[in-house]
Write a protein that holds these residues in place. Structure first.
Motif, short mmCIF file in Angstrom:
data_model
loop_
_atom_site.label_atom_id
_atom_site.label_comp_id
_atom_site.label_asym_id
_atom_site.label_seq_id
_atom_site.Cartn_x
_atom_site.Cartn_y
_atom_site.Cartn_z
N SER A 340 2.66 -5.91 -7.49
CA SER A 340 3.94 -6.65 -7.44
C SER A 340 3.99 -7.63 -6.28
O SER A 340 3.06 -7.76 -5.48
CB SER A 340 5.12 -5.67 -7.38
OG SER A 340 5.12 -4.96 -6.17
N TYR A 341 5.12 -8.30 -6.17
CA TYR A 341 5.32 -9.43 -5.25
C TYR A 341 5.92 -8.93 -3.94
O TYR A 341 6.79 -8.07 -3.93
CB TYR A 341 6.27 -10.42 -5.93
CG TYR A 341 6.29 -11.81 -5.34
CD1 TYR A 341 5.34 -12.75 -5.69
CD2 TYR A 341 7.29 -12.17 -4.44
CE1 TYR A 341 5.39 -14.04 -5.17
CE2 TYR A 341 7.34 -13.45 -3.92
CZ TYR A 341 6.40 -14.38 -4.29
OH TYR A 341 6.44 -15.66 -3.77
N GLN A 342 5.46 -9.51 -2.83
CA GLN A 342 6.02 -9.22 -1.52
C GLN A 342 5.97 -7.73 -1.17
O GLN A 342 6.98 -7.08 -0.95
CB GLN A 342 7.48 -9.69 -1.45
CG GLN A 342 7.72 -10.82 -0.46
CD GLN A 342 7.32 -10.49 0.96
OE1 GLN A 342 7.78 -9.52 1.54
NE2 GLN A 342 6.41 -11.25 1.53
N VAL A 343 4.76 -7.19 -1.15
CA VAL A 343 4.56 -5.77 -0.83
C VAL A 343 4.25 -5.62 0.66
O VAL A 343 3.46 -6.39 1.21
CB VAL A 343 3.40 -5.19 -1.68
CG1 VAL A 343 3.09 -3.77 -1.26
CG2 VAL A 343 3.75 -5.25 -3.16
N HIS A 344 4.87 -4.65 1.30
CA HIS A 344 4.58 -4.32 2.69
C HIS A 344 3.70 -3.08 2.75
O HIS A 344 3.71 -2.27 1.82
CB HIS A 344 5.87 -4.07 3.46
CG HIS A 344 6.72 -5.30 3.63
ND1 HIS A 344 6.63 -6.12 4.72
CD2 HIS A 344 7.65 -5.85 2.82
CE1 HIS A 344 7.48 -7.12 4.59
NE2 HIS A 344 8.13 -6.98 3.44
N GLU A 345 2.99 -2.90 3.85
CA GLU A 345 2.12 -1.73 3.96
C GLU A 345 2.91 -0.44 3.90
O GLU A 345 2.44 0.58 3.39
CB GLU A 345 1.28 -1.79 5.24
CG GLU A 345 2.04 -1.72 6.56
CD GLU A 345 2.45 -3.08 7.09
OE1 GLU A 345 3.27 -3.76 6.43
OE2 GLU A 345 1.96 -3.46 8.16
#
Length: 505
Positions: A340-345
């Motif tokens: 998906s879009y704009q994933v953070h760790e």
């Protein structure tokens, strides 16, 4: 010793570990001008206490959205407001408009850490205890062991009590939803998950399994009879819950639209930092963000996420039971994390929760994944000065979980659900797949240990400043992608047999 005495000891041990980690540094400590997530949470308390609700999500002279502007749904804002009222009573300087920016002190740190612990004790920990004893199979000893391992998962502890966030709230509500659905309380489960989604928009990672499970159950009961009645009640529960959470913002369409714009910031790009997902790993070879426009990146990620999550949702829709539901939660959240879009760790915690639900069913695989998920956030922990808590909690979790759940002993081909692989790999000579999996586990742990030591002890070459974070994210990505494939295969194979469950117990 009585079962509930053991439960109390497990909870107490979990609290002690949490509080021990909280004594260490937090995100952005002593690092002006932006500081970090700790300051973000404090600033939201300042904003919600001092400004009228109409200004919380809008840019103004009193609310600079470029300085940790509120970008979570309304329930997060209400939580910040409650904390702010308590902070105001203790020390008004903590939430004073403008002047409190970047406020740091030992007393304030104690207060902020305590707010996380209270939320944990009220929402997350009770849900874990009830899940382990109401929805886990096995003896009381096995349930207590699962509970301890669940509570000692280092990834969540290090992020909430080290880095500083309130993931225990949204994940706790989601777990209450799972618990309620597992016990047949569909309206309560729907309400709990609606609260989770109203607290953090990333709970969309779990939304499709909840929707498919409930819809599948309604279809199974018959959409011309009891199923239709159940569907109407569930829909009403969800609508009322969301309406109550969003009510102050619904009077003005511009207010509601601004909240939506803030919680879905598509302008930020495909990914940030070195996250262990497909796009960041692929970016090493193909510079996707340079080749594709922002709109194309958005459409590509949406299409890949949809295709990745479609099989698990269709399977759950046709077989709406608890086993399929747990696997669908894991597969859906992994699909969102990977594509998906704009994933953070930190979003890997959303996949880690459903994997924790599998500790009793697939102990070795679950422990392995949870260990990797913690390792994938290593660059963040090093940045926050959390190396010692990372090492101690990771080793403690690895030892206790493999010992208490007998993960290595219960790793036969039947218990690991590897039978289908023989059919898929029919063209290869017959192999002891269980032995291969165990060896891969040992090698994986060794690689993660080596990369952890290297990342902490060595300085990367000047021309490759991101060498170690890239290696960490790439190794973690390979594990996550492999787990995603494995759990999808498990979901489409036969459900766990009574014989293997007895063997595990």
């Amino acid at each position: 010793m009585q079962t509930w005495s053991l439960v109390s000891i497990c909870v107490l041990l979990g609290v002690v570990v949490r509080w021990g980690v909280s004594l260490k540094s937090y995100s952005g400590e002593g690092k002006p001008p932006m500081f970090g997530d700790y300051e973000a949470q404090r600033h939201w308390q300042e904003v919600t206490y001092n400004l009228p609700l109409e200004e919380w999500y809008f840019n103004s002279t009193n609310n600079d959205l470029n300085y940790w502007g509120l970008d979570y749904p309304p329930l997060t804002a209400y939580h910040s407001l409650i904390c702010a009222h308590i902070a105001k009573i203790i020390n008004p300087e903590w939430v004073e408009l403008h002047r409190s920016r970047g406020y740091e002190s030992p007393r304030h740190k104690l207060f902020m850490r305590a707010t996380v612990l209270v939320a944990d004790l009220l929402i997350f920990i009770p849900a874990v205890v009830l899940y382990c004893f109401c929805l886990s199979d096995g003896s009381s000893k096995k349930k207590v062991s699962t509970l301890l391992c669940f509570l000692l998962y280092p990834g969540l502890i290090l992020i909430d009590y080290g880095h500083f966030q309130y993931n225990v709230v949204s994940l706790g509500f989601a777990l209450w939803g799972v618990l309620a659905l597992g016990l047949g309380w569909d309206m309560l489960g729907s309400m709990a998950f609606s609260l989770a989604l109203s607290y953090k928009q990333m709970e969309l990672y779990h939304a499709l399994p909840f929707f498919c499970y409930l819809l599948g159950k309604c279809v199974k009961l018959g959409l011309m009879g009891r199923g239709l009645f159940l569907l109407v009640r569930i829909a009403a529960t969800v609508l009322v819950t969301f309406a109550l959470c969003w009510l102050p913002f619904l009077s003005d369409p511009n207010q509601a639209l601004q909240v939506v714009r803030r919680i879905f910031p598509v302008a930020r790009g495909l990914f940030e930092d070195k996250v262990a997902n497909t796009w960041c790993s692929l970016n090493i070879l193909i510079k996707i963000r340079s080749i594709l426009s922002s709109d194309s990146q958005l459409y590509l990620s949406f299409a890949c996420t949809f295709l990745a999550v479609l099989p698990t949702c269709l399977r759950l829709l046709t077989k709406p039971n608890l086993w399929q539901f747990k696997l669908a939660l894991a597969n859906s959240s992994l699909a969102f994390f990977l594509f998906s879009y704009q994933v953070h760790e930190k979003s890997i915690l959303l996949a880690s929760l459903p994997v924790c639900l599998l500790l009793n069913d697939l102990p070795l695989v679950a422990i392995w994944f949870l260990q990797v998920s913690t390792f994938s956030m290593l660059p963040l922990f090093l940045k926050d000065g959390l190396l010692v808590p990372y090492v101690v909690t990771s080793l403690a979790f690895l030892f206790f979980s493999t010992y208490l759940l007998s993960a290595l002993e219960h790793s036969s081909e039947e218990e690991l659900r590897l039978g289908v692989y023989h059919k898929l790999l029919f063209f290869l000579p017959k192999m002891d797949l269980a032995c291969i999996v165990r060896w891969k586990f040992y090698i994986s742990i060794a690689v993660m240990a080596c990369l952890s030591v290297v990342s902490a002890a060595l300085v990367p070459p000047p021309h490759l400043p991101d060498l170690f974070p890239v290696l960490v994210s790439t190794v973690a990505f390979m594990h996550f992608f492999g787990t995603f494939i494995y759990l999808n295969i498990v979901q489409f194979s036969a459900p766990p047999s009574r014989k293997s469950q007895k063997k595990n117990n």
